[in-house]
Design a protein around this motif. Structure first.
Motif, short mmCIF file in Angstrom:
data_model
loop_
_atom_site.label_atom_id
_atom_site.label_comp_id
_atom_site.label_asym_id
_atom_site.label_seq_id
_atom_site.Cartn_x
_atom_site.Cartn_y
_atom_site.Cartn_z
N LYS A 161 -2.29 18.31 -3.36
CA LYS A 161 -3.16 19.46 -3.62
C LYS A 161 -4.13 19.21 -4.78
CE LYS A 161 -0.96 23.52 -3.66
NZ LYS A 161 -1.38 24.34 -2.53
N TYR A 162 -3.69 18.48 -5.80
CA TYR A 162 -4.50 18.33 -7.02
C TYR A 162 -4.55 16.86 -7.46
CZ TYR A 162 -3.20 23.28 -7.09
OH TYR A 162 -2.97 24.60 -6.76
N PRO A 163 -5.04 15.97 -6.62
CA PRO A 163 -5.01 14.54 -6.97
C PRO A 163 -5.80 14.20 -8.22
CG PRO A 163 -6.43 14.94 -5.08
CD PRO A 163 -5.69 16.21 -5.33
N ASP A 164 -6.82 14.96 -8.52
CA ASP A 164 -7.66 14.64 -9.68
C ASP A 164 -7.02 15.05 -11.01
OD1 ASP A 164 -9.61 13.59 -8.02
OD2 ASP A 164 -10.70 15.50 -7.87
N LEU A 165 -5.89 15.80 -10.96
CA LEU A 165 -5.27 16.26 -12.19
C LEU A 165 -4.23 15.29 -12.74
CD1 LEU A 165 -4.74 20.08 -11.52
CD2 LEU A 165 -6.63 18.94 -12.70
N ILE A 166 -3.82 14.33 -11.93
CA ILE A 166 -2.78 13.41 -12.40
C ILE A 166 -3.23 11.97 -12.26
CG2 ILE A 166 -0.87 14.99 -11.96
CD1 ILE A 166 -0.32 13.61 -9.38
N SER A 167 -2.68 11.14 -13.14
CA SER A 167 -3.00 9.72 -13.14
C SER A 167 -1.97 8.91 -12.36
CB SER A 167 -3.08 9.21 -14.58
OG SER A 167 -3.21 7.81 -14.63
N LYS A 168 -0.68 9.24 -12.57
CA LYS A 168 0.40 8.50 -11.90
C LYS A 168 1.45 9.47 -11.39
CE LYS A 168 -0.13 4.17 -14.46
NZ LYS A 168 0.53 3.15 -15.32
N LEU A 169 1.96 9.19 -10.20
CA LEU A 169 3.06 9.93 -9.60
C LEU A 169 4.23 8.98 -9.44
CD1 LEU A 169 4.37 12.31 -8.00
CD2 LEU A 169 3.28 11.35 -5.95
N ILE A 170 5.39 9.36 -9.98
CA ILE A 170 6.61 8.58 -9.82
C ILE A 170 7.67 9.49 -9.19
CG2 ILE A 170 8.42 7.25 -10.95
CD1 ILE A 170 6.48 6.71 -13.25
N THR A 171 8.14 9.11 -8.02
CA THR A 171 9.22 9.89 -7.40
C THR A 171 10.51 9.07 -7.41
OG1 THR A 171 8.90 9.19 -5.09
CG2 THR A 171 7.54 11.02 -5.91
N LEU A 172 11.61 9.77 -7.65
CA LEU A 172 12.93 9.19 -7.55
C LEU A 172 13.56 9.74 -6.28
CD1 LEU A 172 14.15 9.75 -11.26
CD2 LEU A 172 12.87 7.81 -10.33
N ASP A 173 13.40 8.98 -5.20
CA ASP A 173 14.08 9.29 -3.94
C ASP A 173 13.71 10.65 -3.36
OD1 ASP A 173 15.66 7.66 -2.31
OD2 ASP A 173 17.43 8.91 -2.61
N ASN A 174 12.43 11.04 -3.44
CA ASN A 174 12.02 12.21 -2.63
C ASN A 174 12.17 11.83 -1.17
OD1 ASN A 174 9.55 10.47 -2.78
ND2 ASN A 174 8.75 12.10 -1.46
N ILE A 190 10.95 5.12 -6.51
CA ILE A 190 12.22 4.40 -6.62
C ILE A 190 13.18 5.00 -5.60
CG2 ILE A 190 14.13 3.82 -8.16
CD1 ILE A 190 12.19 4.14 -10.51
N ARG A 191 13.74 4.15 -4.75
CA ARG A 191 14.54 4.61 -3.63
C ARG A 191 16.02 4.31 -3.83
NH1 ARG A 191 11.27 7.98 -2.11
NH2 ARG A 191 12.78 8.33 -0.42
N SER A 192 16.87 5.22 -3.35
CA SER A 192 18.31 5.03 -3.48
C SER A 192 18.84 4.08 -2.41
CB SER A 192 19.02 6.38 -3.34
OG SER A 192 19.01 6.81 -1.99
N SER A 193 20.11 3.72 -2.56
CA SER A 193 20.74 2.82 -1.60
C SER A 193 21.36 3.55 -0.42
CB SER A 193 21.84 2.00 -2.30
OG SER A 193 22.85 2.87 -2.83
N ASP A 194 21.45 4.90 -0.49
CA ASP A 194 22.22 5.61 0.52
C ASP A 194 21.48 6.68 1.31
OD1 ASP A 194 22.06 7.36 -1.71
OD2 ASP A 194 23.89 8.40 -1.08
N GLN A 195 20.35 7.16 0.83
CA GLN A 195 19.70 8.30 1.47
C GLN A 195 18.32 7.89 2.02
OE1 GLN A 195 20.86 11.40 1.86
NE2 GLN A 195 22.58 11.53 0.45
N PRO A 196 18.19 7.75 3.32
CA PRO A 196 16.89 7.40 3.89
C PRO A 196 15.93 8.58 3.86
CG PRO A 196 18.47 7.81 5.65
CD PRO A 196 19.24 7.88 4.35
N ALA A 197 14.66 8.29 3.73
CA ALA A 197 13.64 9.33 3.77
C ALA A 197 13.37 9.73 5.21
CB ALA A 197 12.35 8.83 3.12
N ASP A 198 12.87 10.93 5.41
CA ASP A 198 12.48 11.38 6.74
C ASP A 198 11.30 10.56 7.25
OD1 ASP A 198 14.45 13.27 6.59
OD2 ASP A 198 13.10 14.98 6.28
N GLU A 199 11.07 10.65 8.53
CA GLU A 199 10.00 9.88 9.15
C GLU A 199 8.65 10.23 8.53
OE1 GLU A 199 8.32 8.92 13.69
OE2 GLU A 199 9.75 10.54 13.32
#
Length: 248
Positions: A161-174, A190-199
Motif C-alpha cells: 500500500k505504501y512502498p514509498d514510505l519504507i526503505s527495507k521490509l524484513i519478514t520472519l516467516d510471513n 527469513i523462513r522457518s524449517s517447518d511452516q511452508p508459505a501459501d501459494e
C-alpha cells in the motif's frame, strides 16, 4: 501461536554474543487513534546515549499473533534490544487488543484475515505519523519494517500500500500475504524449517533475481521459535541475518 513473554528489561545471552554499542531503554506508551477510536499500545526500545545519535534510523516491529492476550509486542526482546543497541529507534506495536475478534482459523486466510491485516497496516501508518510529529529528528527516509508471522503479513500489506514510505521490509516467516514483487522497498524474508508459505506468497527464483529479493531458510528453527522462546543459537542466527540485511 503461543508466546513466552519476557517482562524484565534485560539483554539476552544472544545479544551478548553480538558487539554492543549502546545500552537499551524500554518504555511503553499507549497512543490513541481518534480517527479509528482505537488505542495503540507501543513498546519503545531506544539506545541510551549521552550524545544524540546522528541520522537515527527507525524500525517499526510487528509481532506474530498472540491470541489477543496482550504483551505480544514485548515477546521479541532479543531482536528489538539488539536493534536498539545498534542505535536504531524501535517502535514495537501491540496490534491485537483483548476486545478484538479472534483471528479466523477457518476459511481462506487471504480473505478472512484481510481485515486484521488492514487494521494492522492502519496502526503502522498511525504510528509512523505520530512518530514524525513527536520525534521529527529521526531518519524517516530509511524506515525499516519488520514483522513475524501474522505481523509479517501486515508488514507485507503495508509495503504493497505504501512502498514509498519504507526503505527495507524484513519478514520472519510471513505465510499468507504475498510479498511485493518490487525492488523498492528492498525485501528480505527469513523462513522457518517447518511452516511452508501459501501459494504465491514467496517470489520465484526468477523474481528474486529480478527484484533483488533475498530469502533465507533456517534449517533448525521452527516458526514458533522466532520470538523469545527460541534458544540462544536460534536467536543469534536470526539476529545475524537481520544485521547483515540492514548493513547492505
Amino acid at each position: 501461536m503461543k508466546f513466552v513473554l519476557l517482562l524484565l528489561v534485560t539483554l539476552t545471552n544472544a545479544q551478548i554474543l553480538v558487539a554492543q554499542t549502546f545500552q537499551v531503554k524500554l518504555d511503553t506508551v499507549t497512543w490513541f487513534d481518534k480517527a479509528r477510536n482505537r488505542p495503540v499500545p507501543i513498546a519503545f526500545y531506544t539506545p541510551v546515549s549521552k550524545t544524540k545519535v546522528k541520522h537515527q534510523k527507525v524500525v517499526i516491529f510487528n509481532h506474530g499473533y498472540g491470541e489477543n492476550l496482550g504483551g505480544a509486542n514485548l515477546a521479541y526482546s532479543y531482536l528489538n534490544n539488539y536493534l536498539a543497541s545498534e542505535g536504531y529507534f524501535v517502535a514495537s506495536i501491540q496490534h491485537e487488543l483483548p476486545t478484538d475478534s479472534l483471528l479466523p482459523t477457518t476459511g481462506k486466510p487471504q480473505i478472512v484475515r484481510r481485515s486484521n491485516w488492514e487494521r494492522g497496516a492502519a496502526s503502522i501508518l498511525f504510528t509512523l505519523n505520530e512518530l514524525k510529529k513527536r520525534y521529527p529528528d529521526l531518519d524517516y527516509k530509511q524506515l525499516i519494517l519488520i514483522g513475524h508471522s501474522n505481523g509479517g503479513d501486515m508488514a507485507a500489506l503495508f509495503a504493497h500500500k505504501y512502498p514509498d514510505l519504507i526503505s527495507k521490509l524484513i519478514t520472519l516467516d510471513n505465510r499468507r500475504m504475498a510479498l511485493p514483487r518490487t525492488a523498492k522497498p528492498v525485501i528480505y524474508s527469513i523462513r522457518s524449517s517447518d511452516q511452508p508459505a501459501d501459494e504465491n506468497v514467496l517470489p520465484t527464483p526468477e523474481e528474486q533475481k529480478k527484484y533483488g529479493i533475498t530469502l533465507i531458510k533456517l534449517p533448525d528453527t521452527i516458526h514458533n521459535d522466532m520470538d523469545d522462546s527460541g534458544n540462544e543459537r536460534q536467536r543469534t542466527e536470526i539476529t545475524g541475518y537481520v544485521r547483515s540485511f540492514l548493513r547492505k
